[in-house]
Enzyme design. Structure first.
Site, PDB file in Angstrom:
ATOM      1  N   GLY A 271      28.097  32.306  38.013  1.00 36.21           N
ATOM      2  CA  GLY A 271      29.469  32.406  38.490  1.00 36.21           C
ATOM      3  C   GLY A 271      29.769  33.632  39.320  1.00 36.21           C
ATOM      4  O   GLY A 271      30.909  33.828  39.755  1.00 36.21           O
ATOM      5  N   SER A 272      28.773  34.467  39.590  1.00 33.14           N
ATOM      6  CA  SER A 272      29.021  35.724  40.309  1.00 33.14           C
ATOM      7  C   SER A 272      29.272  35.485  41.792  1.00 33.14           C
ATOM      8  O   SER A 272      28.637  34.646  42.421  1.00 33.14           O
ATOM      9  CB  SER A 272      27.828  36.667  40.126  1.00 33.14           C
ATOM     10  OG  SER A 272      26.614  36.046  40.532  1.00 33.14           O
ATOM     11  N   ASP A 273      30.217  36.232  42.339  1.00 27.76           N
ATOM     12  CA  ASP A 273      30.508  36.157  43.768  1.00 27.76           C
ATOM     13  C   ASP A 273      30.999  37.516  44.245  1.00 27.76           C
ATOM     14  O   ASP A 273      31.043  38.474  43.469  1.00 27.76           O
ATOM     15  CB  ASP A 273      31.520  35.040  44.076  1.00 27.76           C
ATOM     16  CG  ASP A 273      32.854  35.214  43.356  1.00 27.76           C
ATOM     17  OD1 ASP A 273      33.491  36.275  43.531  1.00 27.76           O
ATOM     18  OD2 ASP A 273      33.269  34.299  42.636  1.00 27.76           O
TER      19      ASP A 273
ATOM     20  N   TYR B 163      32.970  33.101  31.759  1.00 26.33           N
ATOM     21  CA  TYR B 163      33.769  31.875  31.858  1.00 26.33           C
ATOM     22  C   TYR B 163      34.500  31.615  30.535  1.00 26.33           C
ATOM     23  O   TYR B 163      33.892  31.620  29.463  1.00 26.33           O
ATOM     24  CB  TYR B 163      32.873  30.700  32.208  1.00 26.33           C
ATOM     25  CG  TYR B 163      32.587  30.569  33.685  1.00 26.33           C
ATOM     26  CD1 TYR B 163      32.964  31.551  34.591  1.00 26.33           C
ATOM     27  CD2 TYR B 163      31.951  29.438  34.178  1.00 26.33           C
ATOM     28  CE1 TYR B 163      32.716  31.422  35.939  1.00 26.33           C
ATOM     29  CE2 TYR B 163      31.689  29.288  35.532  1.00 26.33           C
ATOM     30  CZ  TYR B 163      32.069  30.285  36.415  1.00 26.33           C
ATOM     31  OH  TYR B 163      31.818  30.141  37.746  1.00 26.33           O
TER      32      TYR B 163
ATOM     33  N   LYS C 155      27.709  31.524  47.878  1.00 29.07           N
ATOM     34  CA  LYS C 155      28.708  32.576  47.887  1.00 29.07           C
ATOM     35  C   LYS C 155      28.347  33.591  48.974  1.00 29.07           C
ATOM     36  O   LYS C 155      27.168  33.921  49.171  1.00 29.07           O
ATOM     37  CB  LYS C 155      28.764  33.266  46.531  1.00 29.07           C
ATOM     38  CG  LYS C 155      29.136  32.329  45.393  1.00 29.07           C
ATOM     39  CD  LYS C 155      30.561  31.827  45.515  1.00 29.07           C
ATOM     40  CE  LYS C 155      30.955  30.971  44.329  1.00 29.07           C
ATOM     41  NZ  LYS C 155      32.391  30.594  44.355  1.00 29.07           N
TER      42      LYS C 155
ATOM     43  N   ASP D 137      31.428  30.260  50.587  1.00 23.68           N
ATOM     44  CA  ASP D 137      32.641  30.598  49.845  1.00 23.68           C
ATOM     45  C   ASP D 137      32.768  32.110  49.748  1.00 23.68           C
ATOM     46  O   ASP D 137      31.908  32.778  49.176  1.00 23.68           O
ATOM     47  CB  ASP D 137      32.531  29.979  48.448  1.00 23.68           C
ATOM     48  CG  ASP D 137      33.771  30.186  47.595  1.00 23.68           C
ATOM     49  OD1 ASP D 137      34.725  30.847  48.050  1.00 23.68           O
ATOM     50  OD2 ASP D 137      33.783  29.667  46.457  1.00 23.68           O
TER      51      ASP D 137
ATOM     52  N   ASN E  49      35.538  33.658  48.417  1.00 23.19           N
ATOM     53  CA  ASN E  49      36.354  34.046  47.268  1.00 23.19           C
ATOM     54  C   ASN E  49      37.386  35.122  47.603  1.00 23.19           C
ATOM     55  O   ASN E  49      37.518  36.119  46.906  1.00 23.19           O
ATOM     56  CB  ASN E  49      35.467  34.499  46.110  1.00 23.19           C
ATOM     57  CG  ASN E  49      34.673  33.349  45.516  1.00 23.19           C
ATOM     58  OD1 ASN E  49      33.512  33.147  45.883  1.00 23.19           O
ATOM     59  ND2 ASN E  49      35.281  32.577  44.642  1.00 23.19           N
TER      60      ASN E  49
ATOM     61  N   GLU F 115      35.156  28.662  52.524  1.00 15.72           N
ATOM     62  CA  GLU F 115      36.117  28.496  51.445  1.00 15.72           C
ATOM     63  C   GLU F 115      36.759  29.833  51.095  1.00 15.72           C
ATOM     64  O   GLU F 115      36.082  30.854  51.054  1.00 15.72           O
ATOM     65  CB  GLU F 115      35.382  27.927  50.234  1.00 15.72           C
ATOM     66  CG  GLU F 115      36.234  27.650  49.025  1.00 15.72           C
ATOM     67  CD  GLU F 115      35.427  26.940  47.953  1.00 15.72           C
ATOM     68  OE1 GLU F 115      35.762  27.119  46.762  1.00 15.72           O
ATOM     69  OE2 GLU F 115      34.464  26.207  48.294  1.00 15.72           O
TER      70      GLU F 115
ATOM     71  N   GLU G 124      41.708  26.615  45.215  1.00 13.56           N
ATOM     72  CA  GLU G 124      41.494  26.827  43.792  1.00 13.56           C
ATOM     73  C   GLU G 124      42.446  27.870  43.212  1.00 13.56           C
ATOM     74  O   GLU G 124      42.745  27.842  42.024  1.00 13.56           O
ATOM     75  CB  GLU G 124      40.044  27.207  43.500  1.00 13.56           C
ATOM     76  CG  GLU G 124      39.655  28.608  43.946  1.00 13.56           C
ATOM     77  CD  GLU G 124      38.188  28.914  43.640  1.00 13.56           C
ATOM     78  OE1 GLU G 124      37.929  29.571  42.621  1.00 13.56           O
ATOM     79  OE2 GLU G 124      37.324  28.507  44.433  1.00 13.56           O
TER      80      GLU G 124
ATOM     81  N   ASP H 200      42.745  22.237  41.965  1.00  8.16           N
ATOM     82  CA  ASP H 200      42.155  22.751  40.738  1.00  8.16           C
ATOM     83  C   ASP H 200      42.939  22.151  39.579  1.00  8.16           C
ATOM     84  O   ASP H 200      44.161  22.233  39.548  1.00  8.16           O
ATOM     85  CB  ASP H 200      42.209  24.278  40.713  1.00  8.16           C
ATOM     86  CG  ASP H 200      41.474  24.870  39.519  1.00  8.16           C
ATOM     87  OD1 ASP H 200      41.991  24.726  38.388  1.00  8.16           O
ATOM     88  OD2 ASP H 200      40.402  25.469  39.707  1.00  8.16           O
TER      89      ASP H 200
ATOM     90  N   HIS I  15      37.931  21.990  43.500  1.00 11.40           N
ATOM     91  CA  HIS I  15      37.201  23.103  42.887  1.00 11.40           C
ATOM     92  C   HIS I  15      36.840  22.718  41.456  1.00 11.40           C
ATOM     93  O   HIS I  15      37.659  22.165  40.724  1.00 11.40           O
ATOM     94  CB  HIS I  15      38.093  24.352  42.862  1.00 11.40           C
ATOM     95  CG  HIS I  15      37.558  25.454  42.016  1.00 11.40           C
ATOM     96  ND1 HIS I  15      38.168  25.858  40.836  1.00 11.40           N
ATOM     97  CD2 HIS I  15      36.470  26.237  42.153  1.00 11.40           C
ATOM     98  CE1 HIS I  15      37.481  26.861  40.304  1.00 11.40           C
ATOM     99  NE2 HIS I  15      36.448  27.104  41.077  1.00 11.40           N
ATOM    100  N   ALA I  16      35.604  23.013  41.057  1.00  7.76           N
ATOM    101  CA  ALA I  16      35.211  22.717  39.682  1.00  7.76           C
ATOM    102  C   ALA I  16      34.208  23.740  39.162  1.00  7.76           C
ATOM    103  O   ALA I  16      33.431  23.432  38.275  1.00  7.76           O
ATOM    104  CB  ALA I  16      34.624  21.312  39.590  1.00  7.76           C
ATOM    105  N   GLY I  17      34.234  24.958  39.686  1.00  4.56           N
ATOM    106  CA  GLY I  17      33.236  25.934  39.286  1.00  4.56           C
ATOM    107  C   GLY I  17      33.629  26.747  38.079  1.00  4.56           C
ATOM    108  O   GLY I  17      33.693  27.971  38.133  1.00  4.56           O
TER     109      GLY I  17
ATOM    110  N   GLU J 252      32.999  19.428  43.534  1.00  2.48           N
ATOM    111  CA  GLU J 252      32.060  20.480  43.175  1.00  2.48           C
ATOM    112  C   GLU J 252      31.441  20.201  41.811  1.00  2.48           C
ATOM    113  O   GLU J 252      32.090  19.665  40.908  1.00  2.48           O
ATOM    114  CB  GLU J 252      32.786  21.827  43.138  1.00  2.48           C
ATOM    115  CG  GLU J 252      31.859  23.011  42.860  1.00  2.48           C
ATOM    116  CD  GLU J 252      32.566  24.347  42.968  1.00  2.48           C
ATOM    117  OE1 GLU J 252      31.879  25.363  43.173  1.00  2.48           O
ATOM    118  OE2 GLU J 252      33.814  24.381  42.858  1.00  2.48           O
TER     119      GLU J 252
END
Length: 439
Positions: free
Chosen positions: A23-25, A33, A219, A247, A249, A273, A299, A322, A349-351, A380
């Site tokens: 999940g890192s960006d 999470y 990302k 993306d 973010n 994104e 999102e 989202d 979005h579904a991350g 996603e």
């Protein structure tokens, strides 16, 4: 005898995903999470499950906001119909004192969404249908009754929404059958987390193609040189025919986004994104006009009104709803109708934990009963934490298999709730003990 909601449980659930940098960006380098999770219980033993997604710290704030909604739900007849679900949604979002905390944005609005989604889970279970099918079985008039058209009528009126839904009505059964047979197109972000090594990126990108995905996402936004290198590696790994979205973010100002995406354009990104602040409608429009890559966002968009303005301003090529950011199913129905009115595809979005499970229902409903299309549309998919759900999302050859279990696929396993409750759950207790020993 009518059922009544008598139980209202709220849990602060967190998963230590930061340990592996899942999940890192560029903006969120160490997410854990998490879910502020609510369970509605009724006199006949039925349950409705819902949650807000967060990335760790502050999850307790969201859980407290959900708890503040207890008086609006406990003692209420259990929802069964569109009218019941509309009444709950309007009561939660129109309460004058709670609304002051937004209005209709932020933690309180997300909390309302968690409760609304739990109510949809409950009602769909009573109907014996998954939420996508429950929604798609409603009449156009019932669907329009779910929507709050306040602030929308300059872009979408109830009559226009009815027209969209009635136009899609004749093909519903055929599209539902196609959906059950083929599933819904997906893309995966699993190769692209910013904290992953180049070798892990390449390996996971190749695996994604082997698994049937026709789109991946990376990302970006840490370093332009690094992003160019990673895009070159990913493009070489997947070949010219696989789409690669990127993306940021929310990392950039408009000028940075224009410079960055012009530099990445030779690698043929499918979209950029969240290139800038989710509230900056004119900024998104400028980015869309000022460089060659299509723009996606949503999102972190707070409500239907901001989505309306993004569409009115011609600021987005892809709308990214989202399931747990706005006020639940009802508001997402409004956003799907807005996107259909403007002819812009929806790619959710579904991350995050549980988001794949929820949002698949919304896209499938959109295909069956609203837009009638899955052209340029993908959901996603991120391949972690599904094992904690009773009815996890399932991917087959790069497509979401159609959910068949009644409800919203939101029920987390009791053992997972107990183990990952914060801070008292054993997963977090063991980490605290380890930290104390090492210090």
């Amino acid at each position: 005898m009518s059922q009544t909601v008598t139980g209202f449980e709220v849990h602060d659930i967190r998963f230590p995903t930061s340990e592996q940098l899942d999940g890192s960006d560029a903006m969120n380098p160490d997410p854990d999470y998490s879910a502020a999770y609510v369970i509605l219980r009724t006199t006949d033993g039925a349950e409705g499950h819902g949650f807000c997604f967060t990335i760790g710290r502050g999850n307790e704030v969201t859980a407290a906001a959900i708890e503040a909604l207890r008086p609006y739900v406990v003692g209420r007849p259990a929802p069964h119909t569109a009218a019941d679900l509309a009444a709950l949604y309007f009561e939660l979002t129109h309460d004058s004192q709670l609304r002051w905390l937004g209005p209709e944005k932020g933690v309180m609005h997300m909390a309302a969404g968690a409760v609304v989604n739990a109510a949809w889970d409950l009602a769909a279970k009573y109907a014996g249908k998954p939420v996508w099918e429950f929604l798609a079985g409603m009449t156009p008039e019932e669907l329009v009754s779910l929507v709050d058209f306040r602030y929308l009528t300059d872009a979408l009126t109830p009559d226009e929404a009815l027209e969209i839904l009635r136009a899609a009505e004749p093909g519903r059964a055929e599209r539902a059958a196609t959906l059950r047979e083929q599933g819904y197109p997906a893309y995966t972000t699993s190769p692209g987390w910013l904290g992953y090594s180049d070798a892990k990126l390449v390996g996971l990108a190749k695996q994604a193609v082997a698994d049937g995905f026709e789109q991946i996402k990376l990302k970006v936004g840490g370093s332009l040189d690094d992003d160019r290198r990673r895009m070159e590696l990913a493009r070489a790994a997947v070949g010219p025919d696989i789409r690669i979205a990127v993306d940021a973010n929310q990392r950039w100002d408009v000028s940075d986004a224009l410079r960055w995406m012009s530099a990445l354009a030779p690698f043929d990104p499918h979209w950029i994104e969240e290139p800038t602040s989710p509230d900056d409608i004119l900024g998104h429009a400028a980015i869309r006009a000022g460089q060659p890559v299509k723009v996606a966002t949503g999102e972190h968009v707070a409500n239907r009104v901001v989505f309306k303005q993004l569409l009115q301003a011609g600021a987005v090529d892809f709308v990214q709803i989202d399931a747990a950011r706005v006020a639940g199913v009802n508001e997402n129905v409004a956003i799907l109708l807005l996107a259909a009115k403007f002819g812009v595809p929806v790619c959710p979005h579904a991350g995050g934990v549980g988001l794949c499970e929820l949002v698949q229902h919304l896209s499938m409903f959109d295909y069956v009963a609203v837009s009638g299309s899955w052209d340029d549309r993908v959901i996603e998919y991120v391949d972690h934490l599904h094992e904690h759900f009773a009815d996890p999302a399932v991917i087959v050859s790069g497509r979401y298999a159609t959910p068949t279990a009644p409800g919203f696929s939101a029920r987390m396993l009791p053992g997972s709730i107990a183990a990952h409750s914060f801070p008292e759950g054993p997963v977090w207790q063991s980490r605290r003990t380890t930290e104390e020993v090492s210090s």
